[in-house]
Design a protein around this motif. Structure first.
Motif, PDB file in Angstrom:
ATOM      1  N   GLY A 234     -69.889  11.786  73.906  1.00  0.00           N
ATOM      2  CA  GLY A 234     -69.333  12.464  75.060  1.00  0.00           C
ATOM      3  C   GLY A 234     -68.237  13.472  74.752  1.00  0.00           C
ATOM      4  N   LYS A 235     -67.744  13.503  73.515  1.00  0.00           N
ATOM      5  CA  LYS A 235     -66.665  14.424  73.148  1.00  0.00           C
ATOM      6  C   LYS A 235     -67.250  15.648  72.455  1.00  0.00           C
ATOM      7  N   ASN A 236     -66.829  16.823  72.912  1.00  0.00           N
ATOM      8  CA  ASN A 236     -67.353  18.073  72.367  1.00  0.00           C
ATOM      9  C   ASN A 236     -66.774  18.312  70.977  1.00  0.00           C
ATOM     10  N   ILE A 237     -67.590  18.097  69.953  1.00  0.00           N
ATOM     11  CA  ILE A 237     -67.101  18.273  68.585  1.00  0.00           C
ATOM     12  C   ILE A 237     -67.338  19.679  68.056  1.00  0.00           C
ATOM     13  N   PHE A 238     -68.186  20.459  68.740  1.00  0.00           N
ATOM     14  CA  PHE A 238     -68.436  21.818  68.270  1.00  0.00           C
ATOM     15  C   PHE A 238     -67.205  22.686  68.477  1.00  0.00           C
ATOM     16  N   GLU A 239     -66.375  22.307  69.443  1.00  0.00           N
ATOM     17  CA  GLU A 239     -65.143  23.053  69.693  1.00  0.00           C
ATOM     18  C   GLU A 239     -64.016  22.635  68.757  1.00  0.00           C
ATOM     19  N   ASP A 240     -64.239  21.564  68.004  1.00  0.00           N
ATOM     20  CA  ASP A 240     -63.230  21.066  67.063  1.00  0.00           C
ATOM     21  C   ASP A 240     -63.311  21.884  65.775  1.00  0.00           C
ATOM     22  N   GLN A 241     -62.329  22.755  65.560  1.00  0.00           N
ATOM     23  CA  GLN A 241     -62.360  23.640  64.405  1.00  0.00           C
ATOM     24  C   GLN A 241     -62.244  22.881  63.081  1.00  0.00           C
ATOM     25  N   SER A 242     -61.757  21.643  63.144  1.00  0.00           N
ATOM     26  CA  SER A 242     -61.603  20.863  61.913  1.00  0.00           C
ATOM     27  C   SER A 242     -62.840  20.035  61.583  1.00  0.00           C
ATOM     28  N   MET A 243     -63.856  20.087  62.472  1.00  0.00           N
ATOM     29  CA  MET A 243     -65.056  19.272  62.262  1.00  0.00           C
ATOM     30  C   MET A 243     -65.890  19.795  61.094  1.00  0.00           C
ATOM     31  N   THR A 244     -66.365  18.882  60.287  1.00  0.00           N
ATOM     32  CA  THR A 244     -67.251  19.180  59.158  1.00  0.00           C
ATOM     33  C   THR A 244     -68.330  18.111  59.122  1.00  0.00           C
ATOM     34  N   PRO A 245     -69.407  18.347  58.393  1.00  0.00           N
ATOM     35  CA  PRO A 245     -70.410  17.290  58.246  1.00  0.00           C
ATOM     36  C   PRO A 245     -69.802  16.001  57.691  1.00  0.00           C
ATOM     37  N   ALA A 246     -68.881  16.133  56.735  1.00  0.00           N
ATOM     38  CA  ALA A 246     -68.256  14.932  56.155  1.00  0.00           C
ATOM     39  C   ALA A 246     -67.441  14.176  57.195  1.00  0.00           C
ATOM     40  N   LYS A 247     -66.737  14.914  58.049  1.00  0.00           N
ATOM     41  CA  LYS A 247     -65.933  14.271  59.090  1.00  0.00           C
ATOM     42  C   LYS A 247     -66.831  13.602  60.124  1.00  0.00           C
ATOM     43  N   LEU A 248     -67.912  14.273  60.486  1.00  0.00           N
ATOM     44  CA  LEU A 248     -68.869  13.679  61.417  1.00  0.00           C
ATOM     45  C   LEU A 248     -69.431  12.386  60.841  1.00  0.00           C
ATOM     46  N   LYS A 249     -69.809  12.432  59.582  1.00  0.00           N
ATOM     47  CA  LYS A 249     -70.357  11.251  58.925  1.00  0.00           C
ATOM     48  C   LYS A 249     -69.345  10.108  58.916  1.00  0.00           C
ATOM     49  N   GLN A 250     -68.107  10.433  58.623  1.00  0.00           N
ATOM     50  CA  GLN A 250     -67.053   9.411  58.602  1.00  0.00           C
ATOM     51  C   GLN A 250     -66.875   8.777  59.979  1.00  0.00           C
ATOM     52  N   GLN A 251     -66.825   9.571  61.005  1.00  0.00           N
ATOM     53  CA  GLN A 251     -66.625   9.040  62.359  1.00  0.00           C
ATOM     54  C   GLN A 251     -67.787   8.157  62.778  1.00  0.00           C
ATOM     55  N   VAL A 252     -68.986   8.574  62.464  1.00  0.00           N
ATOM     56  CA  VAL A 252     -70.173   7.794  62.843  1.00  0.00           C
ATOM     57  C   VAL A 252     -70.206   6.475  62.062  1.00  0.00           C
ATOM     58  N   GLN A 253     -69.906   6.526  60.791  1.00  0.00           N
ATOM     59  CA  GLN A 253     -69.938   5.316  59.980  1.00  0.00           C
ATOM     60  C   GLN A 253     -68.824   4.336  60.369  1.00  0.00           C
ATOM     61  N   GLU A 254     -67.670   4.865  60.730  1.00  0.00           N
ATOM     62  CA  GLU A 254     -66.592   3.994  61.196  1.00  0.00           C
ATOM     63  C   GLU A 254     -66.975   3.307  62.496  1.00  0.00           C
ATOM     64  N   ALA A 255     -67.639   4.046  63.380  1.00  0.00           N
ATOM     65  CA  ALA A 255     -68.081   3.449  64.626  1.00  0.00           C
ATOM     66  C   ALA A 255     -69.146   2.388  64.383  1.00  0.00           C
ATOM     67  N   ALA A 256     -70.018   2.628  63.402  1.00  0.00           N
ATOM     68  CA  ALA A 256     -71.062   1.666  63.088  1.00  0.00           C
ATOM     69  C   ALA A 256     -70.463   0.373  62.524  1.00  0.00           C
ATOM     70  N   GLN A 257     -69.423   0.501  61.748  1.00  0.00           N
ATOM     71  CA  GLN A 257     -68.778  -0.669  61.160  1.00  0.00           C
ATOM     72  C   GLN A 257     -67.956  -1.433  62.178  1.00  0.00           C
TER      73      GLN A 257
END
Length: 258
Positions: A234-257
């Motif tokens: 639900g959060k718009n990450i495309f507008e997040d200038q600091s977003m990267t594939p690595a950051k996306l991966k980290q956030q998703v994996q943290e949520a999974a854990q």
């Protein structure tokens, strides 16, 4: 001065006064006619615009007439979502995209491998939602036709592969190459087993056109500023200038854990 001369001068002044009043009246009528004509022209233009708009709306309605046929496996509100990944994943990535949109291609190029890695691992569920804003901005029908073709590919379980082919072969934004169904069918040849009579018929008949229109309407009603619009839970990450594939991966994996 004799009475006769005074009467003559008075009569002349009166005639001049009468003439001036006639001229004023004529000028007033002339201005009224000019203003009236101008108003008629404006109203006429408005009427023409109204007729054109009404006819355009009618044409669009006629072109998209028919039942809304969602592609196989679509879900969500009004079945407008094409899902990829495990239903029980703790993170959901909603991607609003337009196959003619250069920024969408840039996003795909940058994030595609990460998204597929996470969906394959069962940690992320991607929800693809299709828009047609480039058709509106640039003219043509390539956004809509490509979205319909992608929905046709979804019918036989080949959405992801065909989705990638469309982006890998995206024409310049001003080039409505995807408006040509023959081109869309040609590109289907790059996906093993997709270019079948059923797929070609689906593309040529515009089987999912009304569904695409409904999806585009949902995008507009959503108040989004453009494509791609990418929402992580639900959060718009495309507008997040600091977003990267690595950051996306980290956030998703943290949520999974978690």
């Amino acid at each position: 001065m004799s009475e006769k001369n005074r009467d003559g001068k008075r009569t002349a002044r009166e005639r001049m006064a009468v003439e001036r009043e006639k001229q004023k009246a004529a000028e007033k009528r002339r201005r009224t006619l000019i203003v009236g004509a101008a108003v008629v022209c404006v109203l006429g233009l408005a009427a023409v615009i109204g007729v054109v708009a009404a006819n355009a709306g009618k044409d669009e309605g006629d072109d998209s007439a028919g039942p809304v046929v969602a592609p196989s496996g679509a879900n969500g509100d009004d079945n407008l979502v094409i899902p990829v990944g495990r239903e029980g994943a703790k993170s959901t990535l909603t991607i609003w995209e337009d196959f003619r949109c250069p920024a969408c291609k840039s996003f795909e190029t940058t994030y595609r491998s990460t998204i597929y890695e996470l969906t394959d691992a069962g940690q992320l569920r991607a929800e693809y939602r299709l828009a047609t804003i480039i058709d509106g901005n640039m003219g043509g029908s390539g956004s809509r036709n490509a979205a319909n073709a992608a929905a046709c590919a979804q019918d036989v379980g080949k959405f992801v592969a065909y989705h990638d082919v469309l982006y890998d072969n995206q024409p310049p934004e001003t080039d409505d190459a995807f408006g040509d169904n023959a081109r869309l069918i040609e590109l289907a040849g790059k996906v093993q087993g997709l270019n079948t009579p059923a797929f070609r018929r689906c593309v040529e008949d515009g089987t999912h056109n009304s569904w695409v229109d409904k999806s585009a309407e949902a995008f507009t009603k959503g108040g989004f500023s453009g494509t791609p619009t990418v929402l992580l839970n639900g959060k718009n990450i495309f507008e997040d200038q600091s977003m990267t594939p690595a950051k996306l991966k980290q956030q998703v994996q943290e949520a999974a854990q978690g």
